[in-house]
Design a protein around this motif. Structure first.
Motif, PDB file in Angstrom:
ATOM      1  N   ARG A  44       0.804  -1.217   0.000  1.00  0.00           N
ATOM      2  CA  ARG A  44       0.000   0.000   0.000  1.00  0.00           C
ATOM      3  C   ARG A  44       0.837   1.267   0.000  1.00  0.00           C
ATOM      4  NH1 ARG A  44      -3.330  -2.245   5.197  1.00  0.00           N
ATOM      5  NH2 ARG A  44      -4.379  -3.986   4.168  1.00  0.00           N
ATOM      6  N   VAL A  45       2.066   1.159   0.430  1.00  0.00           N
ATOM      7  CA  VAL A  45       2.933   2.330   0.524  1.00  0.00           C
ATOM      8  C   VAL A  45       4.351   1.890   0.199  1.00  0.00           C
ATOM      9  CG1 VAL A  45       3.324   1.979   3.008  1.00  0.00           C
ATOM     10  CG2 VAL A  45       3.631   4.252   2.029  1.00  0.00           C
ATOM     11  N   THR A  47      -0.321  12.688  -4.281  1.00  0.00           N
ATOM     12  CA  THR A  47      -0.166  11.318  -3.781  1.00  0.00           C
ATOM     13  C   THR A  47      -0.074  11.251  -2.267  1.00  0.00           C
ATOM     14  OG1 THR A  47       2.262  11.383  -3.915  1.00  0.00           O
ATOM     15  CG2 THR A  47       1.068  10.681  -5.895  1.00  0.00           C
ATOM     16  N   ASN A  48      -0.290  12.379  -1.585  1.00  0.00           N
ATOM     17  CA  ASN A  48      -0.207  12.397  -0.124  1.00  0.00           C
ATOM     18  C   ASN A  48       1.169  11.946   0.347  1.00  0.00           C
ATOM     19  OD1 ASN A  48      -1.389  12.948   2.383  1.00  0.00           O
ATOM     20  ND2 ASN A  48      -1.904  10.801   2.721  1.00  0.00           N
ATOM     21  N   LYS A 100       8.091   9.007   0.628  1.00  0.00           N
ATOM     22  CA  LYS A 100       7.170   7.938   1.015  1.00  0.00           C
ATOM     23  C   LYS A 100       5.848   8.218   0.305  1.00  0.00           C
ATOM     24  CE  LYS A 100       7.999   9.040   5.258  1.00  0.00           C
ATOM     25  NZ  LYS A 100       8.002   9.161   6.723  1.00  0.00           N
ATOM     26  N   ASP A 151       1.891   6.873  -1.182  1.00  0.00           N
ATOM     27  CA  ASP A 151       0.749   5.971  -1.221  1.00  0.00           C
ATOM     28  C   ASP A 151       0.773   5.293  -2.597  1.00  0.00           C
ATOM     29  OD1 ASP A 151      -2.038   5.324  -2.143  1.00  0.00           O
ATOM     30  OD2 ASP A 151      -2.508   5.866  -0.080  1.00  0.00           O
ATOM     31  N   THR A 152       0.842   3.965  -2.618  1.00  0.00           N
ATOM     32  CA  THR A 152       1.047   3.248  -3.875  1.00  0.00           C
ATOM     33  C   THR A 152      -0.114   3.437  -4.848  1.00  0.00           C
ATOM     34  OG1 THR A 152       2.311   1.583  -2.661  1.00  0.00           O
ATOM     35  CG2 THR A 152       1.615   1.019  -4.869  1.00  0.00           C
ATOM     36  N   TYR A 169       0.054   6.926  -6.193  1.00  0.00           N
ATOM     37  CA  TYR A 169       1.192   7.035  -7.117  1.00  0.00           C
ATOM     38  C   TYR A 169       0.841   6.383  -8.458  1.00  0.00           C
ATOM     39  CZ  TYR A 169       6.039   6.823  -8.766  1.00  0.00           C
ATOM     40  OH  TYR A 169       7.197   6.970  -9.498  1.00  0.00           O
ATOM     41  N   THR A 222      -3.032  -1.167   9.030  1.00  0.00           N
ATOM     42  CA  THR A 222      -2.973   0.288   9.103  1.00  0.00           C
ATOM     43  C   THR A 222      -3.298   0.755  10.513  1.00  0.00           C
ATOM     44  OG1 THR A 222      -3.742   0.397   6.815  1.00  0.00           O
ATOM     45  CG2 THR A 222      -3.870   2.429   8.085  1.00  0.00           C
ATOM     46  N   LEU A 281       2.748   8.015   6.710  1.00  0.00           N
ATOM     47  CA  LEU A 281       2.298   8.988   5.730  1.00  0.00           C
ATOM     48  C   LEU A 281       1.633  10.145   6.463  1.00  0.00           C
ATOM     49  CD1 LEU A 281       0.793   6.637   2.994  1.00  0.00           C
ATOM     50  CD2 LEU A 281       2.971   7.854   2.895  1.00  0.00           C
ATOM     51  N   ARG A 316      -1.836   8.499   7.884  1.00  0.00           N
ATOM     52  CA  ARG A 316      -1.887   7.179   8.505  1.00  0.00           C
ATOM     53  C   ARG A 316      -0.492   6.573   8.552  1.00  0.00           C
ATOM     54  NH1 ARG A 316      -2.866   6.530   3.092  1.00  0.00           N
ATOM     55  NH2 ARG A 316      -2.152   4.600   2.110  1.00  0.00           N
ATOM     56  N   GLU A 323       1.291   2.864   7.650  1.00  0.00           N
ATOM     57  CA  GLU A 323       1.134   1.537   7.066  1.00  0.00           C
ATOM     58  C   GLU A 323       2.224   0.615   7.613  1.00  0.00           C
ATOM     59  OE1 GLU A 323      -1.175   0.306   5.349  1.00  0.00           O
ATOM     60  OE2 GLU A 323      -2.302   2.067   4.650  1.00  0.00           O
TER      61      GLU A 323
END
Length: 494
Positions: A42-43, A68-69, A160, A162-163, A166, A244, A270, A273, A275
């Protein structure tokens, strides 16, 4: 070479499509297969080398962070990772492993030699002399500066991301550059010897291309082309639990890797949150015990979005076969703890573009791509085995089993050279620079027995003054920097 078809819908598919379209001008189509990338992380933590890839893709960093946070990463914080010391009776101490180099090389000699010669370990840890480590410990951040006289010019950082966000970012960029896409539930191949003649979608439509790129998690195209058993890396971990937890008030610039009884817990903060990935061996720990340990470590009985996945360390015998290249999860994950699919994909795409032939017969270039990729994967797996072998938790079945894993001969040689000389043996296609290995080995407790004898010919008093000055400059600089969150808020404000 004019037309490329890419199967998959993950970040690897879209960043490959965008790069091949923008840099080589190919006609690129992405076939988005449903359920083709269900098990991705996820990240991801992207190293400093990602910046050059993003520049070549014409990604604006600020825009990427906004959409993408993402946030910045300065280092990896290892907890309980250092080995037991029979002399001090200490074990499990922590260290911060920064992207930035440690200290300054004086008179052409690495800083680690001065650290040993001057006995600095008596009062300082190696990371005290790194601006990146100290910024990370104090959760500060600014961008590096171009002024070579400033200690901030030595700073290196990653991102870093968020997949999923991204992936969407890469997808939008790819479509804006002219990449087309199709949706399909499934596909089949028409083969011509060791090559793909065409693909047939479930709706009956047939498509042809000069090159096919397989980014599906299960290697769908590659398996149809060559259903051959793959090589497999050795590893202590067989499964991962992903979950999470809520973010803290501050956003850490560290990725945290913690040795625990059942394995390794990786935590990536992130902006909104944190991960986590808990790597373990399911022949030693069952899922219920792993869940219970995750709840204890996270301080929460209600961890969210938890899911188990098996780790697959199989690697194709041939990455580039005929006119098909395997990228992403199906091309193997030699270091899932510290590495990631996006990192591997960026390096693979860069390699493809560098090697891409002008002629239609590209067998020689495929051979070179396979040779170099296999070497890189071996280097990455060596680091993972080094991490597990050099980490000691005396009372844990998992770590006792991990410490018994055989260390590859090349890693044994690297450790032997470092122990005797304080220098790092350099290997072809090692994606981790010398500064990375220095910081890691010294941090995890591998101390060289000797320093460079040339130091005995230099003025020790001057060296002591220089090292003291480094500490003073770092501490003064740290006090003037904003926090990570303050800096993010500043650059992201409208």
């Amino acid at each position: 070479m004019k037309k490329v078809i890419i199967a998959g819908s993950n970040a690897t598919a879209w960043l490959t499509a965008h790069s091949l379209r923008r840099q080589l001008g190919f006609d690129v189509t992405v076939v988005e297969l449903k359920g083709a990338c269900a098990n991705g992380r996820r990240v991801e933590s992207l190293p400093p080398t990602a910046h050059s890839f993003h520049r070549s893709a014409q990604f604006n960093e600020l825009d990427l962070i906004k959409r993408t946070n993402a946030c910045f990463q300065l280092s990896t914080h290892y907890l309980n990772a250092a080995p037991f010391d029979p002399e001090t009776k200490k074990s499990g101490y922590d260290f911060v492993h920064s992207f930035a180099p440690i200290g300054v090389d004086f008179d052409g000699l690495g800083f680690q030699h001065y650290f040993k010669k001057l006995g600095l370990e008596a009062n300082n840890s190696f990371d005290d002399f790194s601006i990146g480590c100290q910024m990370a410990k104090n959760n500060k951040f600014v961008h590096p500066v171009s002024n070579g006289q400033s200690i901030l010019s030595t700073l290196e950082y990653g991102l870093k991301v968020d997949t999923l966000a991204y992936t969407e970012y890469c997808k939008k960029a790819a479509k804006q550059s002219g990449v087309t896409s199709l949706m399909a539930d499934s596909l089949t191949l028409n083969l011509d010897s060791w090559k793909i003649a065409s693909i047939v979608l479930d709706n009956g439509l047939t498509f042809t291309a000069d090159l096919y790129v397989d980014t599906t998690d299960d290697g769908l195209l590659h398996r149809m082309l060559l259903p051959k058993k793959s090589t497999q890396f050795s590893t202590p971990c067989s499964s991962v639990l992903r979950f999470t937890t809520p973010s803290n008030s501050e956003i850490s610039t560290n990725t945290r890797i913690q040795a625990i009884n059942s394995g390794i817990l990786k935590s990536v903060p992130l902006a909104d949150r944190i991960e986590h990935e808990l790597f373990f061996n399911d022949s030693i720990s069952n899922e219920d015990n792993v869940i219970a340990q995750a709840q204890i470590l996270s301080g929460s009985s209600a961890i969210s979005d938890s899911e188990f996945h098996a780790l697959d360390y199989q690697v194709p015998e041939t990455f580039w076969l005929g006119n098909c290249i395997a990228l992403g999860e199906n091309a193997g994950m030699p270091d899932p703890v510290c590495g990631g699919e996006i990192q591997l994909a960026q390096r693979a795409v860069t390699r493809i573009i560098e090697l891409f032939p002008a002629a239609d017969d590209h067998a020689l270039f495929a051979q070179e791509y396979n040779r170099v990729t296999k070497l890189e994967y071996s280097r990455l797996n060596e680091f993972q085995l080094g991490l597990f072998n050099l980490t000691h938790q005396q009372d844990s079945d998992f770590w006792q089993a991990s410490n018994e894993f055989p260390i590859p001969e090349s890693l044994q040689h690297k450790l032997a050279v470092f122990l005797q000389s304080g220098n790092i043996a350099k290997y072809e296609q090692d994606p981790k620079p010398v500064s990375f290995w220095l910081s890691f080995l010294l941090g995890i407790g591998v101390s060289p027995k000797h320093y460079d004898p040339l130091l005995d010919m230099l003025d020790t008093a001057q060296a002591e003054l220089k090292t003291k000055r480094i500490l003073e400059i770092i501490q003064k600089t740290i006090g003037q920097l904003p926090s990570h969150r303050e800096y993010l808020n500043h650059i992201l404000q409208p």
